[in-house]
Every structure is written in structure tokens, then in C-alpha cells.
Design a protein around this motif. Sequence first.
Motif, short mmCIF file in Angstrom:
data_model
loop_
_atom_site.label_atom_id
_atom_site.label_comp_id
_atom_site.label_asym_id
_atom_site.label_seq_id
_atom_site.Cartn_x
_atom_site.Cartn_y
_atom_site.Cartn_z
N TYR A 41 0.86 -1.18 0.00
CA TYR A 41 0.00 0.00 0.00
C TYR A 41 0.90 1.23 0.00
O TYR A 41 1.79 1.35 0.84
CB TYR A 41 -0.90 0.02 1.24
N ILE A 42 0.65 2.11 -0.95
CA ILE A 42 1.48 3.31 -1.08
C ILE A 42 0.63 4.50 -1.50
O ILE A 42 -0.52 4.34 -1.91
CB ILE A 42 2.59 3.11 -2.13
N LYS A 43 1.22 5.67 -1.41
CA LYS A 43 0.58 6.86 -1.97
C LYS A 43 0.90 6.89 -3.46
O LYS A 43 1.99 6.49 -3.88
CB LYS A 43 1.09 8.11 -1.28
N LYS A 44 -0.05 7.35 -4.24
CA LYS A 44 0.10 7.35 -5.69
C LYS A 44 1.36 8.10 -6.13
O LYS A 44 2.00 7.74 -7.11
CB LYS A 44 -1.15 7.96 -6.33
N ALA A 45 1.74 9.13 -5.39
CA ALA A 45 2.91 9.94 -5.74
C ALA A 45 4.23 9.17 -5.59
O ALA A 45 5.24 9.58 -6.15
CB ALA A 45 2.96 11.18 -4.86
N ASP A 46 4.22 8.04 -4.88
CA ASP A 46 5.44 7.26 -4.67
C ASP A 46 5.70 6.26 -5.79
O ASP A 46 6.72 5.58 -5.79
CB ASP A 46 5.37 6.50 -3.33
N TRP A 47 4.79 6.14 -6.74
CA TRP A 47 4.91 5.16 -7.83
C TRP A 47 5.09 5.87 -9.17
O TRP A 47 4.38 6.81 -9.49
CB TRP A 47 3.65 4.30 -7.87
N ASN A 48 6.05 5.42 -9.94
CA ASN A 48 6.28 5.94 -11.28
C ASN A 48 5.70 4.93 -12.27
O ASN A 48 6.31 3.89 -12.53
CB ASN A 48 7.78 6.14 -11.54
N SER A 49 4.52 5.21 -12.79
CA SER A 49 3.82 4.25 -13.65
C SER A 49 4.51 4.06 -15.00
O SER A 49 4.44 2.98 -15.58
CB SER A 49 2.37 4.66 -13.86
N LYS A 50 5.20 5.07 -15.49
CA LYS A 50 5.90 4.93 -16.77
C LYS A 50 7.10 3.99 -16.65
O LYS A 50 7.35 3.17 -17.52
CB LYS A 50 6.35 6.29 -17.30
N LYS A 51 7.86 4.12 -15.57
CA LYS A 51 9.03 3.26 -15.37
C LYS A 51 8.67 1.95 -14.67
O LYS A 51 9.51 1.07 -14.55
CB LYS A 51 10.09 4.00 -14.54
N GLN A 52 7.44 1.85 -14.17
CA GLN A 52 6.98 0.66 -13.45
C GLN A 52 7.88 0.35 -12.25
O GLN A 52 8.31 -0.78 -12.04
CB GLN A 52 6.89 -0.55 -14.38
N GLN A 53 8.16 1.41 -11.47
CA GLN A 53 8.96 1.24 -10.27
C GLN A 53 8.66 2.37 -9.29
O GLN A 53 8.05 3.36 -9.64
CB GLN A 53 10.44 1.20 -10.59
N ARG A 55 9.50 5.51 -6.88
CA ARG A 55 10.35 6.69 -7.04
C ARG A 55 11.58 6.56 -6.14
O ARG A 55 11.53 5.98 -5.08
CB ARG A 55 9.57 7.95 -6.70
N LYS A 56 12.68 7.10 -6.61
CA LYS A 56 13.96 6.96 -5.90
C LYS A 56 13.94 7.62 -4.52
O LYS A 56 14.63 7.17 -3.61
CB LYS A 56 15.08 7.55 -6.75
N ASP A 57 13.16 8.69 -4.35
CA ASP A 57 13.12 9.38 -3.06
C ASP A 57 12.14 8.74 -2.07
O ASP A 57 12.05 9.18 -0.93
CB ASP A 57 12.79 10.85 -3.25
N PHE A 58 11.46 7.68 -2.48
CA PHE A 58 10.53 6.97 -1.59
C PHE A 58 11.35 6.11 -0.62
O PHE A 58 12.24 5.37 -1.03
CB PHE A 58 9.58 6.11 -2.42
N THR A 59 11.06 6.21 0.67
CA THR A 59 11.85 5.56 1.72
C THR A 59 12.04 4.06 1.49
O THR A 59 13.14 3.55 1.58
CB THR A 59 11.20 5.78 3.10
N LEU A 60 10.98 3.33 1.22
CA LEU A 60 11.07 1.89 1.03
C LEU A 60 11.15 1.48 -0.44
O LEU A 60 10.94 0.32 -0.78
CB LEU A 60 9.85 1.21 1.68
N GLY A 61 11.46 2.44 -1.29
CA GLY A 61 11.46 2.19 -2.73
C GLY A 61 12.37 1.05 -3.16
O GLY A 61 11.98 0.22 -3.97
N TYR A 62 13.56 1.00 -2.62
CA TYR A 62 14.51 -0.04 -3.02
C TYR A 62 13.98 -1.43 -2.68
O TYR A 62 13.98 -2.33 -3.53
CB TYR A 62 15.86 0.19 -2.33
#
Length: 110
Positions: A41-53, A55-62
Motif C-alpha cells: 500500500y502506497i501513496k500514488k505519488a510514490d509510484w512511477n507508472s511509466k518506469k513501473q517502479q 520513485r527513488k526518493d521513496f523511503t522503502l522504494g529499493y
Amino acid sequence: MLNVLYVNYYVRGKANKQGKQPLKAVVSYQGERFEFSTGIYIKKADWNSKKQQFRKDFTLGYEFNIHITDLTKKIYQFYYQDSNSSLSIRKFKAGLYDFLDPNKNKKQSR
């Protein structure tokens, strides 16, 4: 008919109290689509739909990107097993769910 498999991810569904929505895996198989939750579960702003990943600045992104990559690999692994690429959509979907969570049916039958 050419059996082609596509896997994409989208933030969709009802937001929870924290304003987060589920990240859904959308699988296209034999021209038909079905979706299921990734458990994230995430906020929509934390997801890059074009790259399907994430965002790099999202804390748990990696960590979440690794989870998504592993899930995608498992879906394709199931697709390429034996003759799974020629199954009907209904059988493919049921088989994929069993493959992704083999303990689920054992839990429900107790």
C-alpha cells in the motif's frame, strides 16, 4: 492465437486511513486481463507508472522494487513452466495463484 504475457503494476483501489492505495499487478494473458494485490500500500505519488517502479526518493522504494521484480520473475517463471503458456485463462489464473501462494489452499481446507 499468439500466447503473450504482460505484467504491469498500477496504484488503484480505495485508499486506507493513511491515504495509501494498493499496488495491483495486472496480468494480460491471451488478450484478457486479471489483477491481484501485491500486498503493498502506497501513496500514488510514490509510484512511477511509466518506469513501473517506485520513485527513488521513496523511503522503502529499493525494497519494494525488489519485491515487484521478484513477483514479476515468478509470474514469468510460471508462464514458461511446461505447458502453462497454452492453458485457458481460467486455468492459468488459478494455477498462477496456487504457484504464488502454495499454502493458501492448505490453509482454507483446514
